[in-house]
Scaffold this active site. Sequence first.
Site, PDB file in Angstrom:
ATOM      1  N   LYS A  90      -5.447  -4.369 -11.577  1.00  0.00           N
ATOM      2  CA  LYS A  90      -4.956  -2.984 -11.623  1.00  0.00           C
ATOM      3  C   LYS A  90      -3.645  -2.827 -12.388  1.00  0.00           C
ATOM      4  O   LYS A  90      -3.448  -1.839 -13.086  1.00  0.00           O
ATOM      5  CB  LYS A  90      -4.777  -2.446 -10.199  1.00  0.00           C
ATOM      6  CG  LYS A  90      -6.071  -2.235  -9.439  1.00  0.00           C
ATOM      7  CD  LYS A  90      -5.781  -1.574  -8.103  1.00  0.00           C
ATOM      8  CE  LYS A  90      -6.973  -1.558  -7.196  1.00  0.00           C
ATOM      9  NZ  LYS A  90      -6.713  -0.843  -5.930  1.00  0.00           N
ATOM     10  N   ASP A 126      -6.533   5.892  -6.263  1.00  0.00           N
ATOM     11  CA  ASP A 126      -6.223   5.406  -4.909  1.00  0.00           C
ATOM     12  C   ASP A 126      -5.430   6.438  -4.095  1.00  0.00           C
ATOM     13  O   ASP A 126      -5.649   6.593  -2.889  1.00  0.00           O
ATOM     14  CB  ASP A 126      -5.434   4.091  -4.964  1.00  0.00           C
ATOM     15  CG  ASP A 126      -6.343   2.888  -5.182  1.00  0.00           C
ATOM     16  OD1 ASP A 126      -7.545   2.975  -4.878  1.00  0.00           O
ATOM     17  OD2 ASP A 126      -5.840   1.850  -5.669  1.00  0.00           O
TER      18      ASP A 126
END
Length: 307
Positions: A90, A126
């Site tokens: 990420k 997220d």
Amino acid sequence: MTSADSVFTLADLDAWPVTGTWLAVLGHPIKHSVSPAMHNAALAMLAKTQPAFADWHYVRFDVLPEELPQALKLLRIHRFLGLNLTVPHKVLAMKQVSVVDEAARPIGAINTLLATESDWKGFNTDGYGLSAGLRASLGIALRGADVILLGAGGAARSAAVECLQNGAASVWIANRTAANLEALLADLRPLTPAGTRLEGFAPHALPHSLPSGSILINATSAGLKPGDPSAIDLSALPKPKAVFDMIYNPPQTPLLKQAASLGIPHAHGLPMLVNQGAKALALWTGQPAASLVPVMGAAANQALFGA
Ligand code: NAP
């Protein structure tokens, strides 16, 4: 080719089908990811009313960190439309894509890529997953809330930015390693709106001013492994109004067990995972994220817990 259990590597791209619309999650390890089950269930649902989706497929690739630049290049050449990124990609991916969505920049990490004409655009879903997951599982919003956040890794970073950007009244962050906490606080201070309180504290030295009635969010890995200690002793804190543990497997961590014993409303992190996935699929398909959540949630539950 689309079996929910298949794990592909970059070598498999040599014989990749030329037809179909392809989506994938990249990670290492990736074998236990429930994302293929969630996304393929949603694509099958969409295909019932929109036949074009019958030829869309979501697969998983095991990609080492050093393979990521090559993976992004090859998957773009093979005309993949979208990618999810999970551990350990990420943060690394931020430097590998030509465009990063403005909202993802302060987080410093991306988990969703959308193909552009010649490269990829990076997003982070997220934070959306956390907000939507809190609403779905506990019926609570971040706006106006006092939030106690445990952790200073990638998940805590996206949660903290989501809290600051969504009107939390205060954000109190605790982390085991002080240096990691300080680094996170330094990055968050410039993003903190006037009137929002941002504080850090050590988990073993609770400040007297910690608010009661907070939303307590665990974004540490404490509780993932059998025998792990609780992320924090809830009985030592002013009573939170709700406890959300980002961990979803196991579904009951020591933290959530203690919340149950103290009568505090609590939830595990699966609704966050499902909502971040729905937001990613919405970016790729143009379908509203909320319409994808029920089928993705059912598929994730089935894949993880057989229920
Ligand atoms: P990460 O970047 O590796 O950060 C791990 C964090 O956990 C750090 O703050 C670390 O503290 C802390 N930690 C690890 N072991 C600990 C222990 N035994 N006691 C106390 N603190 C401990 O990982 P991440 O990506 O942020 O993920 C954190 C957790 O969130 C994981 O359990 C992950 O599965 C979960 N997560 C869930 C979702 C979801 O959709 N539900 C999404 C993302 C992540 P130090 O700084 O001291 O090392």
